[in-house]
Design a protein around this motif. Sequence first.
Motif, PDB file in Angstrom:
ATOM      1  N   GLU A  68       4.429   5.111   9.678  1.00 58.49           N
ATOM      2  CA  GLU A  68       3.188   4.011   9.586  1.00 58.49           C
ATOM      3  C   GLU A  68       2.228   4.879   8.907  1.00 58.49           C
ATOM      4  O   GLU A  68       1.602   4.266   7.753  1.00 58.49           O
ATOM      5  N   LYS A  69       2.059   6.049   9.240  1.00 56.90           N
ATOM      6  CA  LYS A  69       1.175   7.058   8.247  1.00 56.90           C
ATOM      7  C   LYS A  69       1.521   7.131   6.685  1.00 56.90           C
ATOM      8  O   LYS A  69       0.532   6.938   5.960  1.00 56.90           O
ATOM      9  N   VAL A  70       2.777   7.347   6.548  1.00 60.11           N
ATOM     10  CA  VAL A  70       3.306   7.418   5.240  1.00 60.11           C
ATOM     11  C   VAL A  70       3.005   6.217   4.612  1.00 60.11           C
ATOM     12  O   VAL A  70       2.601   6.153   3.315  1.00 60.11           O
ATOM     13  N   GLU A  71       3.390   5.028   5.165  1.00 60.81           N
ATOM     14  CA  GLU A  71       3.114   3.651   4.360  1.00 60.81           C
ATOM     15  C   GLU A  71       1.808   3.486   4.091  1.00 60.81           C
ATOM     16  O   GLU A  71       1.366   2.857   3.039  1.00 60.81           O
ATOM     17  N   SER A  72       0.777   3.785   5.033  1.00 63.24           N
ATOM     18  CA  SER A  72      -0.449   3.649   4.971  1.00 63.24           C
ATOM     19  C   SER A  72      -1.116   4.257   3.783  1.00 63.24           C
ATOM     20  O   SER A  72      -1.762   4.035   3.091  1.00 63.24           O
ATOM     21  N   LEU A  73      -0.576   5.800   3.600  1.00 64.79           N
ATOM     22  CA  LEU A  73      -0.973   6.601   2.831  1.00 64.79           C
ATOM     23  C   LEU A  73      -0.777   6.312   1.417  1.00 64.79           C
ATOM     24  O   LEU A  73      -1.203   5.981   0.422  1.00 64.79           O
ATOM     25  N   TYR A  74       0.454   5.487   1.409  1.00 66.81           N
ATOM     26  CA  TYR A  74       1.416   4.738   0.104  1.00 66.81           C
ATOM     27  C   TYR A  74       0.256   3.818  -0.631  1.00 66.81           C
ATOM     28  O   TYR A  74      -0.163   3.796  -1.614  1.00 66.81           O
ATOM     29  N   LEU A  75      -0.139   2.938   0.467  1.00 70.70           N
ATOM     30  CA  LEU A  75      -0.997   1.686   0.116  1.00 70.70           C
ATOM     31  C   LEU A  75      -2.285   2.174  -0.229  1.00 70.70           C
ATOM     32  O   LEU A  75      -2.994   1.660  -1.250  1.00 70.70           O
ATOM     33  N   PHE A  76      -2.807   3.311   0.372  1.00 69.61           N
ATOM     34  CA  PHE A  76      -4.153   3.697   0.015  1.00 69.61           C
ATOM     35  C   PHE A  76      -3.837   4.490  -1.548  1.00 69.61           C
ATOM     36  O   PHE A  76      -4.864   4.332  -2.235  1.00 69.61           O
ATOM     37  N   MET A  77      -2.859   5.125  -1.859  1.00 69.80           N
ATOM     38  CA  MET A  77      -2.592   5.721  -2.972  1.00 69.80           C
ATOM     39  C   MET A  77      -2.501   4.618  -4.123  1.00 69.80           C
ATOM     40  O   MET A  77      -3.093   4.804  -5.117  1.00 69.80           O
ATOM     41  N   LEU A  78      -1.994   3.582  -3.797  1.00 67.48           N
ATOM     42  CA  LEU A  78      -1.980   2.343  -4.781  1.00 67.48           C
ATOM     43  C   LEU A  78      -3.189   1.712  -5.021  1.00 67.48           C
ATOM     44  O   LEU A  78      -3.712   1.499  -6.362  1.00 67.48           O
ATOM     45  N   ARG A  79      -4.111   1.638  -3.850  1.00 67.69           N
ATOM     46  CA  ARG A  79      -5.381   1.038  -4.254  1.00 67.69           C
ATOM     47  C   ARG A  79      -6.186   2.249  -4.949  1.00 67.69           C
ATOM     48  O   ARG A  79      -7.021   1.785  -6.065  1.00 67.69           O
ATOM     49  N   ASP A  80      -6.011   3.365  -4.776  1.00 63.65           N
ATOM     50  CA  ASP A  80      -6.707   4.411  -5.436  1.00 63.65           C
ATOM     51  C   ASP A  80      -6.575   4.372  -6.932  1.00 63.65           C
ATOM     52  O   ASP A  80      -7.467   4.556  -7.855  1.00 63.65           O
ATOM     53  N   VAL A  81      -5.209   4.340  -7.333  1.00 69.01           N
ATOM     54  CA  VAL A  81      -4.837   4.321  -8.610  1.00 69.01           C
ATOM     55  C   VAL A  81      -5.141   3.257  -9.231  1.00 69.01           C
ATOM     56  O   VAL A  81      -5.732   3.420 -10.572  1.00 69.01           O
ATOM     57  N   ARG A  82      -5.279   1.974  -8.645  1.00 66.68           N
ATOM     58  CA  ARG A  82      -5.570   0.902  -9.532  1.00 66.68           C
ATOM     59  C   ARG A  82      -7.212   0.882  -9.738  1.00 66.68           C
ATOM     60  O   ARG A  82      -7.821   0.523 -10.595  1.00 66.68           O
ATOM     61  N   ARG A  83      -7.893   1.431  -8.749  1.00 66.45           N
ATOM     62  CA  ARG A  83      -9.299   1.379  -8.845  1.00 66.45           C
ATOM     63  C   ARG A  83      -9.929   2.690  -9.639  1.00 66.45           C
ATOM     64  O   ARG A  83     -10.816   2.010 -10.521  1.00 66.45           O
ATOM     65  N   SER A  84      -9.200   3.655  -9.772  1.00 65.56           N
ATOM     66  CA  SER A  84      -9.523   4.441 -10.864  1.00 65.56           C
ATOM     67  C   SER A  84      -9.037   4.360 -12.376  1.00 65.56           C
ATOM     68  O   SER A  84      -9.653   4.871 -13.175  1.00 65.56           O
ATOM     69  N   GLY A  85      -8.143   3.367 -12.480  1.00 63.33           N
ATOM     70  CA  GLY A  85      -7.503   3.050 -13.664  1.00 63.33           C
ATOM     71  C   GLY A  85      -6.408   4.285 -14.194  1.00 63.33           C
ATOM     72  O   GLY A  85      -6.090   4.148 -15.235  1.00 63.33           O
ATOM     73  N   ARG A  86      -6.155   4.984 -13.153  1.00 61.64           N
ATOM     74  CA  ARG A  86      -5.006   6.342 -13.532  1.00 61.64           C
ATOM     75  C   ARG A  86      -3.561   5.455 -13.491  1.00 61.64           C
ATOM     76  O   ARG A  86      -3.150   4.900 -12.415  1.00 61.64           O
ATOM     77  N   GLY A  87      -2.860   5.698 -14.530  1.00 57.88           N
ATOM     78  CA  GLY A  87      -1.164   5.619 -14.458  1.00 57.88           C
ATOM     79  C   GLY A  87      -0.940   3.862 -14.193  1.00 57.88           C
ATOM     80  O   GLY A  87      -1.972   2.893 -14.317  1.00 57.88           O
TER      81      GLY A  87
END
Length: 90
Positions: A68-87
């Motif tokens: 669950e922690k890994v899946e939550s971190l993955y979702l956070f990473m996706l939001r962070d990537v979209r928010r910052s416009g990276r990749g």
Amino acid sequence: MADQPIQPPSPQPRNPLHGLTLEAIVTALQAHYGWAGLGERIPVRCFTTDPSVASSLKFLRKTPWAREKVESLYLFMLRDVRRSGRGGAM
């Protein structure tokens, strides 16, 4: 009451984890954060001591809270990537 035909599972277009394997999630997190960064964010031995995708998968499949922690971190990473416009989309 008549038997109802079994319906196939409905598609989950809003679920970013739908269709992803745990291996794909761990690989994406490792590529983004590195093993050291992953171990800092989720301090478990499979990420901090001699880490590998195989050992991580073995542990995560047996440990629901860690998965669950890994899946939550993955979702956070996706939001962070979209928010910052990276990749692009992962």
